[in-house]
Write an enzyme that holds these catalytic residues in place. Structure first.
Site, mmCIF file in Angstrom:
data_model
loop_
_atom_site.group_PDB
_atom_site.id
_atom_site.type_symbol
_atom_site.label_atom_id
_atom_site.label_comp_id
_atom_site.label_asym_id
_atom_site.label_seq_id
_atom_site.Cartn_x
_atom_site.Cartn_y
_atom_site.Cartn_z
ATOM 1 N N ASP A 475 0.958 -1.207 0.253
ATOM 2 C CA ASP A 475 0.185 -0.002 0.149
ATOM 3 C C ASP A 475 0.935 1.557 -0.030
ATOM 4 O OD1 ASP A 475 -2.112 1.620 -0.136
ATOM 5 O OD2 ASP A 475 -3.245 0.782 1.491
ATOM 6 N N ASP A 543 -10.168 1.814 -3.391
ATOM 7 C CA ASP A 543 -11.207 1.901 -2.191
ATOM 8 C C ASP A 543 -12.958 1.495 -2.375
ATOM 9 O OD1 ASP A 543 -8.817 1.395 -0.674
ATOM 10 O OD2 ASP A 543 -8.671 3.103 0.353
HETATM 11 C C1 DGJ Z 1 -5.688 2.044 1.656
HETATM 12 C C2 DGJ Z 1 -5.937 1.103 1.294
HETATM 13 O O1 DGJ Z 1 -6.490 0.970 -0.301
HETATM 14 C C3 DGJ Z 1 -7.456 0.015 1.537
HETATM 15 O O2 DGJ Z 1 -7.568 -0.782 1.301
HETATM 16 C C4 DGJ Z 1 -6.151 -0.597 3.239
HETATM 17 O O3 DGJ Z 1 -5.674 -1.849 2.880
HETATM 18 C C5 DGJ Z 1 -6.180 0.776 3.680
HETATM 19 N N1 DGJ Z 1 -5.574 1.217 2.738
HETATM 20 C C6 DGJ Z 1 -5.003 0.286 5.548
HETATM 21 O O4 DGJ Z 1 -5.045 0.780 6.432
#
Ligand code: DGJ
Length: 733
Positions: A475, A543
């Site tokens: 991430d 997301d």
């Molecule tokens: C952002 C990501 O896009 C989410 O899927 C998740 O992993 C969060 N960060 C976790 O902090």
């Protein structure tokens, strides 16, 4: 596939496309043609021959007919009569101008590897590369322009190297990976833009005199603009017409622009964003640009996309992963956020296994003291309060259920509240002692420093080995501000060196652990670019898992990326990003067209829903070879109507998967509704839901949709209301 050289005219062709340029009378390179394949002959007449008007053009002193302003160029210089933006700017501190002329060329089989940079690759029989060396008449500097043509694809891959042969330092202020002058600008520009939770929406506009661009100066390719642009003929559609597509194989600051000049020609340039970029090149050193790709299609946007898809599937995604099925995964993020312990996770995993899931991914919160997003990034050791038996033990227990085990990392970040920060505050990017900007309460690690990359590598290595890890979600949740490294002499090199550090870590991890599947992520889809696909064959697209929003995100993403790289999961409702409640069936019908998985707590499902989920997983498992290898065709755009349709056809046209969606209900609809398919074998019969139709009727008349509710046909209606969807599987006889 061949590279023809005739009297200083170069013609790259593979029967699908031709790319032609020549050495001009002043020794510089002039562009002649990029488009559908042309026969072998002399194309010098493609260059303008009419005399430029002296009132508006600057001509060479010995030839009033020769002006760079009116000539299509290959890698244009500034300061010699062409006032459009140049491909590069270099200076030895004295002369800011350059005059690169042809010196030599070489043709090599295959495609040379780009050191330290992700790029497409090819075996010796899959591509040929033309390397043109130019030398500057003012100073001892050489430019090497590289053009690769692939055997089976309508693509040219380009990159540029600058070699300093002087005995002094050179400053590079701009160095595009690609520049091409197209002869007319009666075109529209298509790009993929958006923001968090609505990434890669399709935008379209007519190009006009002046510069129109997409770019990022955020340190990442970004949620906001993708390093992609296409120029389409005014009459081009998804299925017909000429399209020129461009992609930058890079994850950092980029610029992709079209400059339409006063004569209506269009100059496209793609490269590292010159803003804030300044590179010092010492004597004997070479600067290598990242790769840029150019695709030609005479079959509309779908033709362009399919070329990018095949290219990425076969020549970019690593050999290790390109033919492998990706596991159906479940991720605990939206189910637990930071609130979990071992018992909860093991229960979650057990239930997931019963549903048929193949990989369990433990997301953010397993390390340091990370109970919220204000701490612990950089401390990649397990949180023993949450997981008292340790991470290796958890991994073992999960694996003993028959699931694979994956972990979330955010390797480029550091929380001010972390052990690492207390020990090494200087490892955070920023001017020491000065105010800094936080993004999601965190700072960015200085990946221009090899010791930082080493440190994180060692930390991750330990965890990967201890857990025998199968998967990493990498991430990256903020962009770069206060771009400064105390370890660098020249801050103009910061952004590029940062991304080289990211690639270095990816390279080391993927080489040492080739069996670990990487999924890239950046606060959702904030770094979905071809460069990361080279290391991480799939990327978390957004997301936003709301099925209606996902139609747009996945439709847009498919413009440039193969659908088997698009991380697409089913989450709980009400959706955490939009509060919309779509049916489980629609969420799956959208998620099938990507790498499939779940982001929900299995215990929250009713028994009936559990049975549905089991069936969904089985269905995906039986279809994923199509998602991986089939040809994806967009049929109806969610940006243009309330209905969306897309399909996949297997290479041998025997298997077909069609996804059809209607976002909101409409009153009194048409009685007969069909969706017209494409790419089928006309004479073959296809079986679908117990009926048989021939390929031609499915393409010319269409596949019938289930009967829709119209206010009066309650008993007969098979669908109605908001959020309708149906996925059809067709099998040829
Ligand atoms: C952002 C990501 O896009 C989410 O899927 C998740 O992993 C969060 N960060 C976790 O902090």
């Amino acid at each position: 596939m061949s590279i023809l050289v005739n009297q200083q005219q170069f013609h790259l062709t593979n029967g699908k496309i031709s790319y032609i340029f020549q050495v001009l009378k002043n020794g510089q390179l002039g562009h002649l043609y990029f488009g559908k394949a042309l026969r072998e002959r002399d194309y010098r007449h493609f260059q303008r021959t009419n005399n430029p008007t002296p009132a508006s053009c600057h001509t060479y002193e010995d030839d009033a007919a020769f002006s760079l302003e009116t000539i299509q160029q290959e890698y244009p210089v500034y300061g010699k009569g062409d006032f459009r933006e140049p491909a590069f700017m270099i200076s030895d501190g004295q002369k800011p101008i350059a005059n690169f002329v042809y010196k030599s060329h070489e043709i090599v089989k295959g495609k040379p590897y780009l050191k330290g940079l992700p790029a497409t690759y090819a075996h010796t029989d899959e591509a040929e590369t033309l390397l043109i060396v130019l030398e500057d008449t003012y100073q001892q500097v050489e430019l090497e322009l590289s053009y690769t043509i692939f055997k089976n694809e309508a693509v040219i891959a380009r990159n540029v190297r600058l070699i300093n042969k002087t005995d002094g330092a050179l400053s590079i202020d701009r160095m595009m990976s690609l520049s091409v002058d197209l002869p007319h600008a009666d075109m529209e520009m298509v790009h993929l833009s958006g923001t968090w939770a609505r990434e890669r929406h399709v935008k379209k506009r007519k190009i006009e005199q002046g510069i129109q661009s997409v770019s990022s100066i955020r340190g990442a390719s970004s949620h906001h603009h993708n390093p992609f642009l296409a120029l389409t003929a005014l009459d081009a559609t998804e299925h017909i017409g000429e399209v020129f597509g461009f992609q930058f194989v890079y994850s950092g600051n980029f610029l992709a622009q079209t400059e339409v000049d006063h004569y209506g020609t269009a100059r496209v340039q793609v490269g590292i964003h010159p803003m804030g970029f300044q590179w010092n090149l010492s004597p004997g050193e070479t600067f290598q640009t990242p790769e840029a790709l150019m695709v030609y299609s005479d079959q509309g946007m779908n033709g362009m996309s399919q070329t990018f898809h095949r290219l990425y599937r076969h020549q970019l995604i690593s050999e290790q992963w390109k033919n492998k099925d990706r596991p159906v995964l479940i991720n605990n993020w939206e189910a637990t956020y930071f609130d979990f312990n071992e018992e909860k996770l093991l229960h979650f995993a057990k239930e997931a296994k019963e549903l048929g899931v193949e990989l369990f991914v433990l997301d953010d919160g397993w390390f340091g003291k990370r109970n919220n997003d204000r701490s612990s990034l950089g401390d990649w050791t397990v949180d023993l309060e949450k997981l008292p038996d340790g991470i290796a033990s958890l991994a073992e227990k999960v694996k003993s259920t028959g699931l694979q085990f994956g972990l979330w990392f955010e390797p480029e970040m550091i929380s001010p509240d972390s052990e690492l920060y207390r020990e090494h505050p200087e490892w955070a990017i920023g001017i020491p002692g000065e105010h800094f900007t936080l993004g999601r309460n965190q700072r960015v690690l200085d990946y221009t420093r090899p010791e930082v990359v080493n440190y994180i590598f060692e930390q991750m290595k330990e965890i990967i080995e201890a857990t025998n890890l199968d998967y990493i979600k990498w991430d990256m949740n903020r962009n770069i501000t206060e771009a400064y490294s105390a370890g660098l002499e020249n801050q103009g090199e910061f952004f590029h060196r940062y991304i080289l550090g990211v690639y270095d870590l990816y390279e080391r991890l993927t080489s040492e652990f080739p069996n670990v599947l990487f999924e890239s992520c950046a606060g959702g889809g904030g770094r979905f670019d071809p460069a990361l696909l080279y290391y991480a064959p799939q990327a978390w697209a957004s997301d936003d898992t709301d099925a209606v929003e996902r139609l747009k995100i996945q439709y847009g993403t498919s413009m440039a990326y193969p659908i088997y790289s698009i991380g697409s999961h089913i989450s709980a409702v009400p959706n955490h990003q939009t509060l919309r409640e779509t049916p489980l069936s629609m969420r799956a019908d959208v998620a099938y067209f990507g790498t499939f998985g779940y982001e929900l707590d299995p215990s929250s499902l009713s028994n009936e829903e559990k049975e549905i989920v089991k069936a969904q997983i089985k269905r995906y498992q039986s279809l994923r070879h199509l998602v991986r290898d089939g040809e994806f065709i967009r049929l109806q755009s969610p940006f243009e109507s309330n209905e969306t349709a897309w399909m996949i056809v297997s290479k041998d046209q025997t298997e077909v998967l069609v996804g059809w969606y209607k976002a909101s209900s409409t009153p009194n609809p048409r009685t007969n509704q069909f969706v017209k398919l494409r790419g089928l074998a006309s004479d073959r019969g296809y079986n679908v839901d117990g009926e048989k139709y021939f390929g031609d009727e499915l393409m010319l008349h269409g596949l019938p949709l289930p009967v829709e509710f119209n206010g009066a046909n309650g008993e007969q209606a098979e669908r109605g209301g908001d959020f309708q969807s149906k996925v059809f599987y067709l099998k040829a006889e």
